[in-house]
Motif scaffolding. Structure first.
Motif, PDB file in Angstrom:
ATOM      1  N   ALA A 171     -77.404  36.718  53.577  1.00 16.35           N
ATOM      2  CA  ALA A 171     -79.054  37.412  53.857  1.00 16.35           C
ATOM      3  C   ALA A 171     -80.134  36.482  53.845  1.00 16.35           C
ATOM      4  O   ALA A 171     -79.941  35.541  53.814  1.00 16.35           O
ATOM      5  N   ARG A 172     -80.533  37.656  54.282  1.00 13.20           N
ATOM      6  CA  ARG A 172     -82.481  36.950  54.258  1.00 13.20           C
ATOM      7  C   ARG A 172     -82.822  35.523  53.439  1.00 13.20           C
ATOM      8  O   ARG A 172     -83.102  36.334  51.872  1.00 13.20           O
ATOM      9  N   PRO A 173     -83.706  34.546  53.556  1.00 11.95           N
ATOM     10  CA  PRO A 173     -83.540  34.225  55.149  1.00 11.95           C
ATOM     11  C   PRO A 173     -82.132  34.054  55.574  1.00 11.95           C
ATOM     12  O   PRO A 173     -81.379  33.037  54.955  1.00 11.95           O
ATOM     13  N   GLY A 174     -82.115  34.821  56.406  1.00 10.36           N
ATOM     14  CA  GLY A 174     -81.099  34.258  57.347  1.00 10.36           C
ATOM     15  C   GLY A 174     -80.784  32.459  58.099  1.00 10.36           C
ATOM     16  O   GLY A 174     -81.417  32.515  59.097  1.00 10.36           O
ATOM     17  N   ARG A 175     -79.825  32.385  57.428  1.00  9.09           N
ATOM     18  CA  ARG A 175     -78.822  31.380  58.076  1.00  9.09           C
ATOM     19  C   ARG A 175     -77.207  31.674  58.284  1.00  9.09           C
ATOM     20  O   ARG A 175     -76.899  32.311  58.341  1.00  9.09           O
ATOM     21  N   ILE A 176     -77.006  30.858  59.476  1.00  2.00           N
ATOM     22  CA  ILE A 176     -75.367  30.412  60.013  1.00  2.00           C
ATOM     23  C   ILE A 176     -74.710  30.274  59.055  1.00  2.00           C
ATOM     24  O   ILE A 176     -74.280  28.922  58.854  1.00  2.00           O
ATOM     25  N   VAL A 177     -73.536  30.931  58.308  1.00  2.00           N
ATOM     26  CA  VAL A 177     -73.081  30.202  57.028  1.00  2.00           C
ATOM     27  C   VAL A 177     -71.151  30.506  58.236  1.00  2.00           C
ATOM     28  O   VAL A 177     -70.562  30.315  57.077  1.00  2.00           O
ATOM     29  N   GLU A 178     -71.014  31.290  59.213  1.00  2.00           N
ATOM     30  CA  GLU A 178     -69.878  31.267  59.290  1.00  2.00           C
ATOM     31  C   GLU A 178     -69.210  31.347  60.565  1.00  2.00           C
ATOM     32  O   GLU A 178     -70.699  31.913  61.669  1.00  2.00           O
ATOM     33  N   ASP A 179     -68.866  30.624  61.710  1.00  2.00           N
ATOM     34  CA  ASP A 179     -69.223  30.079  63.300  1.00  2.00           C
ATOM     35  C   ASP A 179     -67.939  30.394  63.556  1.00  2.00           C
ATOM     36  O   ASP A 179     -66.793  29.298  63.342  1.00  2.00           O
ATOM     37  N   ILE A 180     -67.255  31.360  64.495  1.00  2.00           N
ATOM     38  CA  ILE A 180     -65.585  31.756  64.203  1.00  2.00           C
ATOM     39  C   ILE A 180     -65.865  31.812  65.484  1.00  2.00           C
ATOM     40  O   ILE A 180     -65.544  32.775  66.119  1.00  2.00           O
ATOM     41  N   ARG A 181     -64.439  30.747  66.396  1.00  2.00           N
ATOM     42  CA  ARG A 181     -63.913  31.220  67.955  1.00  2.00           C
ATOM     43  C   ARG A 181     -63.048  31.690  67.728  1.00  2.00           C
ATOM     44  O   ARG A 181     -62.128  31.141  67.603  1.00  2.00           O
ATOM     45  N   LEU A 182     -62.781  32.484  68.672  1.00  2.00           N
ATOM     46  CA  LEU A 182     -61.524  33.302  68.392  1.00  2.00           C
ATOM     47  C   LEU A 182     -61.422  33.111  70.119  1.00  2.00           C
ATOM     48  O   LEU A 182     -60.465  34.187  70.637  1.00  2.00           O
ATOM     49  N   GLY A 216     -74.110  40.401  60.295  1.00  2.00           N
ATOM     50  CA  GLY A 216     -74.884  39.974  59.201  1.00  2.00           C
ATOM     51  C   GLY A 216     -75.088  41.606  58.008  1.00  2.00           C
ATOM     52  O   GLY A 216     -75.443  42.767  58.782  1.00  2.00           O
ATOM     53  N   PRO A 217     -75.807  40.869  56.886  1.00  2.00           N
ATOM     54  CA  PRO A 217     -76.153  42.305  56.125  1.00  2.00           C
ATOM     55  C   PRO A 217     -77.654  42.965  56.872  1.00  2.00           C
ATOM     56  O   PRO A 217     -78.274  42.360  57.041  1.00  2.00           O
ATOM     57  N   SER A 218     -78.009  44.100  56.531  1.00  2.00           N
ATOM     58  CA  SER A 218     -79.086  44.306  56.959  1.00  2.00           C
ATOM     59  C   SER A 218     -80.240  43.952  56.486  1.00  2.00           C
ATOM     60  O   SER A 218     -80.629  43.768  55.828  1.00  2.00           O
ATOM     61  N   GLY A 219     -81.400  44.094  57.184  1.00  2.00           N
ATOM     62  CA  GLY A 219     -82.577  42.558  56.692  1.00  2.00           C
ATOM     63  C   GLY A 219     -82.237  41.585  56.651  1.00  2.00           C
ATOM     64  O   GLY A 219     -82.894  40.520  56.724  1.00  2.00           O
ATOM     65  N   CYS A 220     -81.279  40.759  57.121  1.00  2.00           N
ATOM     66  CA  CYS A 220     -81.065  39.317  57.231  1.00  2.00           C
ATOM     67  C   CYS A 220     -81.792  38.667  58.491  1.00  2.00           C
ATOM     68  O   CYS A 220     -81.654  37.431  58.613  1.00  2.00           O
ATOM     69  N   GLY A 221     -81.938  39.119  59.300  1.00  2.00           N
ATOM     70  CA  GLY A 221     -82.646  38.817  60.519  1.00  2.00           C
ATOM     71  C   GLY A 221     -82.242  38.319  62.148  1.00  2.00           C
ATOM     72  O   GLY A 221     -83.284  37.734  62.964  1.00  2.00           O
ATOM     73  N   LYS A 222     -81.314  39.285  62.627  1.00  2.00           N
ATOM     74  CA  LYS A 222     -80.200  39.672  63.639  1.00  2.00           C
ATOM     75  C   LYS A 222     -81.236  39.747  64.852  1.00  2.00           C
ATOM     76  O   LYS A 222     -81.217  39.153  65.652  1.00  2.00           O
ATOM     77  N   THR A 223     -81.882  40.835  64.041  1.00  2.00           N
ATOM     78  CA  THR A 223     -82.984  41.761  65.859  1.00  2.00           C
ATOM     79  C   THR A 223     -83.984  40.282  65.844  1.00  2.00           C
ATOM     80  O   THR A 223     -84.214  40.131  66.721  1.00  2.00           O
ATOM     81  N   THR A 224     -84.205  39.718  64.636  1.00  2.00           N
ATOM     82  CA  THR A 224     -85.680  38.629  64.707  1.00  2.00           C
ATOM     83  C   THR A 224     -85.071  37.672  65.554  1.00  2.00           C
ATOM     84  O   THR A 224     -85.297  36.985  66.118  1.00  2.00           O
ATOM     85  N   LEU A 225     -83.511  36.812  65.047  1.00  2.00           N
ATOM     86  CA  LEU A 225     -83.158  35.920  66.631  1.00  2.00           C
ATOM     87  C   LEU A 225     -83.110  36.154  67.660  1.00  2.00           C
ATOM     88  O   LEU A 225     -83.296  35.699  68.456  1.00  2.00           O
ATOM     89  N   LEU A 226     -82.669  37.558  67.830  1.00  2.00           N
ATOM     90  CA  LEU A 226     -82.583  37.906  68.765  1.00  2.00           C
ATOM     91  C   LEU A 226     -83.898  38.027  69.874  1.00  2.00           C
ATOM     92  O   LEU A 226     -83.677  38.017  71.378  1.00  2.00           O
TER      93      LEU A 226
END
Ligand code: ATP
Ligand code: MG
Length: 273
Positions: free
Chosen positions: A231-242, A61-71
């Protein structure tokens, strides 16, 4: 072959029959930081997520979107402002040795040897010295650093430090490994080598991994699943299974490039590019 079926968006969950029991579950998760001046910062909002044991999930996700917060919420460092977060069926109420964390910056204890660093969590858990030493040796061998046990962090390269950090996080046998851009500070060759090592370790230990990265190629090389946060506030917009995309994943392959373009477009759109 990566086809439309493989790339299906699973923002709507897959049928119940396909769902393994969730190890990490987020429902309506939100985190708000109280600002010292101005309005509070809503970092993530309405995150609904279910991760099964053994998945290697990359969070992009883009910088500042909340990845570290979620982790950090999954790690137990930050509480939910709203919603529910469970790991192994238990509400997360704080950090636990059951959730190992590897940070971007080299977070080894400089006053401890490599062996001492890897033993640290076991010492805190009251594991006797002999068992501690054996467990540390096992995990140092797993990351190929058994010969460096008596060295100090200042004597190691960046890649070696991160391998020690991985060994330290794995030593308490956590069910979840949380990694926040762990290879971002490394040169391209070292990074590729650590990505391969992580895949090998994950294949051998079947650990569940939540891996934050800015790097689209890294997410494609590593992920059994890729989540894109808005982008913040972060929500899941793609969920791709590989799961069906063969390994090793060659950057020259058409499947890799199609997926890269799709993720770049999703992140670019979110970053306002
Ligand atoms: N302690 C804090 N107090 C106030 N706001 C914060 C705090 N930590 C993070 N934020 C804000 O919350 C938002 C999300 O931050 P976070 O660090 O989770 O983003 P990120 O996706 O990890 O970014 P990056 O990719 O740059 O590491 C950002 O707008 C950030 O400024
Ligand atoms: Mg971050």
């Amino acid at each position: 072959m990566l086809d439309a079926a493989l790339l299906h968006r699973t923002v709507a969950p897959p049928p119940a029959a396909l769902q393994a029991p969730a190890l990490i579950e987020c429902q309506g998760l939100r985190h708000t930081y109280a600002a010292r001046s101005g309005p509070d910062v809503v970092a993530i909002e309405q995150v609904d997520l279910s991760i099964a044991a053994g998945e290697l999930v990359c969070l992009l996700g883009p910088s500042g979107c909340g990845k570290t917060t979620l982790l950090n919420m999954v790690a137990g460092f930050l509480p939910p402002t709203a919603g529910r977060l469970r790991v192994g069926g238990q509400d997360v109420r704080g950090p636990s040795p059951d959730r190992g964390v590897v940070f971007q910056d080299y977070s080894l204890f400089p006053w401890l040897t490599v062996q001492g660093n890897v033993e640290f969590g076991l010492r805190m858990a009251g594991v006797p010295a002999g068992a501690r030493a054996a467990t540390a040796q096992h995990h140092l061998t797993l990351v190929g650093l058994e010969a460096a046990a008596s060295r100090y962090p200042f004597e190691l390269s960046g890649g070696m430090k991160q391998r020690v950090a991985i060994a330290r996080a794995l030593a308490t046998d956590p069910s979840v490994l949380l990694m926040d851009e762990p290879f971002a500070a490394l040169d391209a060759m070292t990074r590729a080598s650590l990505q391969a090592q992580l895949l090998d370790i994950q294949a051998r230990t079947r650990k569940t991994v939540l891996f934050v990265t800015h790097n689209i190629g890294e997410a494609i090389v590593l992920g059994s699943r890729i989540l894109v946060l808005s982008a913040r506030p972060g929500r899941i917009v793609e969920d791709i299974r590989l799961d069906g995309l063969a390994r090793p994943r060659r950057r020259s392959s058409p499947e890799f490039n199609r997926l890269y373009e799709r993720l770049a477009a999703a992140i670019g759109a979110e970053a306002g590019e």
